[in-house]
Design an enzyme around this catalytic site. Structure first.
Site, PDB file in Angstrom:
ATOM      1  N   LYS A   1       0.731  -1.865  -0.276  1.00  0.00           N
ATOM      2  CA  LYS A   1      -0.323  -0.162   0.175  1.00  0.00           C
ATOM      3  C   LYS A   1       1.062   0.703  -0.112  1.00  0.00           C
ATOM      4  O   LYS A   1       1.118   2.132  -0.867  1.00  0.00           O
ATOM      5  CB  LYS A   1      -0.795  -0.391   0.746  1.00  0.00           C
ATOM      6  CG  LYS A   1      -1.912  -0.962   1.350  1.00  0.00           C
ATOM      7  CD  LYS A   1      -2.770  -1.050   2.386  1.00  0.00           C
ATOM      8  CE  LYS A   1      -3.947  -2.228   2.222  1.00  0.00           C
ATOM      9  NZ  LYS A   1      -5.046  -3.341   3.543  1.00  0.00           N
TER      10      LYS A   1
ATOM     11  N   GLN B   1      -4.626  -1.455   9.822  1.00  0.00           N
ATOM     12  CA  GLN B   1      -4.659  -3.042   8.849  1.00  0.00           C
ATOM     13  C   GLN B   1      -5.452  -3.668  10.112  1.00  0.00           C
ATOM     14  O   GLN B   1      -5.279  -3.816  11.151  1.00  0.00           O
ATOM     15  CB  GLN B   1      -3.570  -3.026   8.532  1.00  0.00           C
ATOM     16  CG  GLN B   1      -2.949  -4.801   8.584  1.00  0.00           C
ATOM     17  CD  GLN B   1      -4.363  -3.871   6.182  1.00  0.00           C
ATOM     18  OE1 GLN B   1      -3.941  -3.381   5.790  1.00  0.00           O
ATOM     19  NE2 GLN B   1      -3.969  -5.373   5.608  1.00  0.00           N
TER      20      GLN B   1
ATOM     21  N   ASP C   1     -11.263   2.670   3.554  1.00  0.00           N
ATOM     22  CA  ASP C   1     -11.934   1.153   4.048  1.00  0.00           C
ATOM     23  C   ASP C   1     -13.485   1.121   3.686  1.00  0.00           C
ATOM     24  O   ASP C   1     -14.072  -0.062   3.911  1.00  0.00           O
ATOM     25  CB  ASP C   1     -11.709   0.769   5.743  1.00  0.00           C
ATOM     26  CG  ASP C   1     -10.203   0.171   4.801  1.00  0.00           C
ATOM     27  OD1 ASP C   1      -9.675  -0.548   3.604  1.00  0.00           O
ATOM     28  OD2 ASP C   1      -9.097  -0.993   5.808  1.00  0.00           O
TER      29      ASP C   1
HETATM   30  N1  GUN Z   1      -6.876  -7.021   5.817  1.00  0.00           N
HETATM   31  C1  GUN Z   1      -7.385  -7.203   4.932  1.00  0.00           C
HETATM   32  N2  GUN Z   1      -8.848  -6.344   3.846  1.00  0.00           N
HETATM   33  C2  GUN Z   1      -8.433  -5.800   4.379  1.00  0.00           C
HETATM   34  C3  GUN Z   1      -8.516  -4.226   4.114  1.00  0.00           C
HETATM   35  O1  GUN Z   1      -9.243  -4.425   2.876  1.00  0.00           O
HETATM   36  N3  GUN Z   1      -8.383  -3.100   5.067  1.00  0.00           N
HETATM   37  C4  GUN Z   1      -7.857  -3.066   6.376  1.00  0.00           C
HETATM   38  N4  GUN Z   1      -7.815  -2.410   7.275  1.00  0.00           N
HETATM   39  N5  GUN Z   1      -7.711  -4.177   7.037  1.00  0.00           N
HETATM   40  C5  GUN Z   1      -7.450  -5.500   6.129  1.00  0.00           C
END
Ligand code: GUN
Length: 297
Positions: free
Chosen positions: A54, A98, A121
């Site tokens: 990311k 995350q 998100d």
């Molecule tokens: N963990 C796995 N996929 C995601 C996601 O799309 N966003 C976040 N914040 N955590 C994750």
């Protein structure tokens, strides 16, 4: 004829390029770059890989990346204080914590602390509610990416039978809401669904998001259906190998012989998630700066 492969990798690359161009336009108009803050608590190996990816994608799109890596022993108060600081920081347009969080931290409380207008998100209950009632908000990245692939492939989804297998807050439920908003006839199936093969056989669109390797068999698929496989599962290593194969939630070899189109694993849905995260961050930046968001994204 075997199913067409839906090239999520190419679609995501195109989207990232468009977001990059729009981010440059934003920077020229606003005098700053769009900013994304990513918070990682603890040492989860997969999460470290995702967060690194990311960060690199954010920089590559011409955005500011604010990375916060905290030890697994971080207390909830400390994490909430960081989120409050990011909520107040005008350079930060999007905040992503995350998941999963280490045991002892309350995910729902942490998500609730993120400003809904920075929740790129789309996990905050305010954004889930906005999606449910048809208001503008942030939509979770993976289902929104699936929707982009479906609409690119099929155009108008009105009246189509869609079966979403899986009911998570992150994928299944928002996916169903998006399909419903696009006038599909939507069924959410899950572990307690009776006669799952028969339910899947009705579907013009199958979205598989159960997290169980190859659970959805090829002979469950209606001929010509479009299949979106959200699963990424690593099989146990074969004898002599140090890593197992990556497979989706759909038995792709069988599905390829009946489906009209299918997303491969890897290279299907996976690459879309980060591209949509950048897109959501760009939209957040425009809203936060009081600028009209680019209509094409
Ligand atoms: N963990 C796995 N996929 C995601 C996601 O799309 N966003 C976040 N914040 N955590 C994750």
């Amino acid at each position: 004829m075997p199913a067409a492969l839906i090239d999520g990798k190419a679609f995501a690359a195109k989207l990232r390029e468009q977001v990059g161009a729009a981010a440059a336009g934003f920077a020229a108009a606003a005098g700053r770059r769009p900013g994304l803050a990513v918070v990682l608590v603890g040492e989860d190996a997969a999460s470290q890989v995702y967060v690194g990816a990311k960060h690199r994608a954010t920089i590559a799109a011409g955005m500011e990346s604010f990375e916060h890596r905290l030890p697994a022993a971080t207390g909830e108060g400390e994490l909430l204080a960081l989120i409050a600081q990011l909520n107040a920081d005008e350079r930060v347009d999007g905040i992503l914590v995350q998941l999963p969080l280490p045991a002892g931290l309350d995910e729902q409380a942490v998500i609730a602390a993120i400003s809904p207008d920075k929740d790129v998100d789309g996990f905050h209950v305010i954004n889930a509610g906005r999606l449910a009632v048809g208001q503008d908000g942030f939509v979770p990245c993976t289902p929104l990416g699936c929707m982009m692939l479906l609409q690119d492939r099929l155009g108008d989804l009105a009246g189509l039978e869609a079966v979403v297998v899986g009911r998570s807050n992150i994928v299944g439920k928002p996916m169903a809401q998006l399909l419903l908003a696009a006038n599909a006839t939507v069924t959410i199936a899950h572990s307690r669904t009776r006669d799952l093969p028969e339910v899947v056989r009705r579907a013009d669109i199958v979205v598989a998001a159960v997290g169980r390797p190859e659970m959805i068999r090829g002979d469950w698929i209606k001929p010509g259906a479009t299949v979106i496989d959200v699963g990424i599962n690593r099989l146990p290593p074969a004898a002599g190998a140090d890593k197992g194969r990556l497979v989706g939630d759909v038995e792709i070899a069988g599905a390829m012989t009946v489906a009209g189109a299918i997303t491969p694993v890897p290279g299907g849905v996976g690459p879309m998630t980060i591209a949509v995260l950048l897109r959501n961050t760009l939209i957040a930046a425009h809203r936060n700066a009081g600028l009209p968001a680019p209509a094409s994204l």
